[in-house]
Design a protein around this motif. Sequence first.
Motif, short mmCIF file in Angstrom:
data_model
loop_
_atom_site.label_atom_id
_atom_site.label_comp_id
_atom_site.label_asym_id
_atom_site.label_seq_id
_atom_site.Cartn_x
_atom_site.Cartn_y
_atom_site.Cartn_z
N HIS A 188 59.04 58.65 0.62
CA HIS A 188 59.56 58.83 -0.73
C HIS A 188 61.08 58.78 -0.68
CE1 HIS A 188 55.55 60.77 -1.31
NE2 HIS A 188 55.65 60.23 -2.50
N GLY A 189 61.68 58.06 -1.61
CA GLY A 189 63.13 57.98 -1.59
C GLY A 189 63.69 57.48 -2.90
N VAL A 217 58.46 54.73 -3.32
CA VAL A 217 57.47 55.28 -2.39
C VAL A 217 56.81 54.12 -1.67
CG1 VAL A 217 55.62 55.35 -4.14
CG2 VAL A 217 55.47 56.80 -2.11
N SER A 218 56.61 54.30 -0.38
CA SER A 218 55.89 53.33 0.45
C SER A 218 54.86 54.08 1.27
CB SER A 218 56.85 52.58 1.38
OG SER A 218 57.84 51.89 0.64
N PHE A 219 53.64 53.54 1.31
CA PHE A 219 52.59 54.23 2.05
C PHE A 219 51.54 53.24 2.51
CE2 PHE A 219 51.70 54.48 -2.49
CZ PHE A 219 50.40 54.02 -2.58
N ASP A 220 50.71 53.69 3.45
CA ASP A 220 49.65 52.87 4.02
C ASP A 220 48.29 53.48 3.70
OD1 ASP A 220 51.50 51.13 5.28
OD2 ASP A 220 51.74 52.56 6.92
N HIS A 266 56.29 49.88 -10.43
CA HIS A 266 55.67 48.58 -10.19
C HIS A 266 55.73 48.27 -8.70
CE1 HIS A 266 59.50 46.44 -9.53
NE2 HIS A 266 59.98 47.19 -10.51
N GLN A 267 54.89 47.39 -8.24
CA GLN A 267 54.90 46.99 -6.84
C GLN A 267 56.14 46.13 -6.57
OE1 GLN A 267 50.59 46.26 -5.25
NE2 GLN A 267 50.66 45.39 -7.30
N THR A 268 56.73 46.32 -5.40
CA THR A 268 57.89 45.51 -5.04
C THR A 268 57.50 44.27 -4.25
OG1 THR A 268 58.23 46.80 -3.00
CG2 THR A 268 59.39 47.53 -5.00
N GLU A 269 56.30 44.27 -3.70
CA GLU A 269 55.79 43.11 -2.98
C GLU A 269 54.27 43.21 -2.92
OE1 GLU A 269 57.17 43.13 1.06
OE2 GLU A 269 57.19 45.31 1.14
N ALA A 284 49.23 48.11 2.79
CA ALA A 284 50.48 48.84 2.59
C ALA A 284 50.99 48.59 1.17
CB ALA A 284 51.53 48.39 3.60
N ILE A 285 51.40 49.65 0.50
CA ILE A 285 51.88 49.56 -0.88
C ILE A 285 53.30 50.10 -0.97
CG2 ILE A 285 51.58 50.48 -3.22
CD1 ILE A 285 48.62 50.41 -2.85
N SER A 286 54.15 49.38 -1.68
CA SER A 286 55.52 49.82 -1.94
C SER A 286 55.74 49.79 -3.45
CB SER A 286 56.53 48.91 -1.25
OG SER A 286 56.39 48.97 0.15
N LEU A 287 56.23 50.90 -4.01
CA LEU A 287 56.43 51.02 -5.44
C LEU A 287 57.88 51.36 -5.76
CD1 LEU A 287 53.28 53.17 -6.41
CD2 LEU A 287 53.51 50.66 -6.48
#
Length: 291
Positions: A188-189, A217-220, A266-269, A284-287
């Motif tokens: 989280h950042g 936030v990025s998580f797996d 929203h998703q960044t990629e 893996a999700i990055s928001l």
Amino acid sequence: MALDPNKIALCWPNYIERATVSGGRWLATLPLEHVQDRRFSVVSKSRSLNLADTQYWITLPKRERIHALAMPAHNLSAFATVRARVYRDTAGTDLIYDSGWQNVWPVLYGLDDVVWGDDNFWNRRLSDDDRLNYTPLSTVLFSERLLGSSVHVELSDPGNQDGAVILGRVLITDIWQPRRNLDYNVRHGYDSGTEITRAGDAARTGYARRVTPKRTVSFDLNNLTEDEAFMRVHRLQRTQDVVGEILYLWSPVPSPTNFARAMVAHQTELNGITHPYHGNYQHAISLLEIL
């Protein structure tokens, strides 16, 4: 099924753009229909703070699976309350869920944020003068997944200093929680966006063009079933792409730390779904927060 307090919740799709919104009394220049605009800066504003003016209906074109209502970018005060009622029919006669009146703002202060003598020492509720330090986001999570056609939302905020209710967006969504929660090493950042220009003097004086940081936030998800991978995650990528709204909740339980991580994003990629071994899929999700 009731939501699991120990898992993240990803809420989508947002049905509001295909819905019909009505009810209440809103300024002709800032009508209720503005809550269907994805730009949070395009707002709706009520004509007064009367309860009859600050309520509205969401009518869906057909029955949908709905589990949550969210209102980001609002001006509701620290003492505002909200009530949502879900109906099976579009006429609003077959009631299937009533949230009852709930606080718009959850408890946001920790034990270290208040001292003996503060007016809010015992309840640790948000003070209205501190409200602007927080990103406004009101969520009403239904006790179970519902198949509904219309939602009636009432907003009570008689002490609002603006003299009206302002709404920047409304989300009416389904919710997905993975069978097994995300892995550790969640990140989280903030994405700052602030730019600093250095002068040519000896001190290299810095001049900042400061903007509002956006949460990230990025998580797996490393323990997905095949159904989760392709009926949930794969569908999420197809329908939301890198622009669609996703309401991200660390936990459905209201708390200061959970609110700090809750956001519309929203998703960044669009990362691929991997299949490392039999019966297991990973993603893996990055928001990035939407403001």
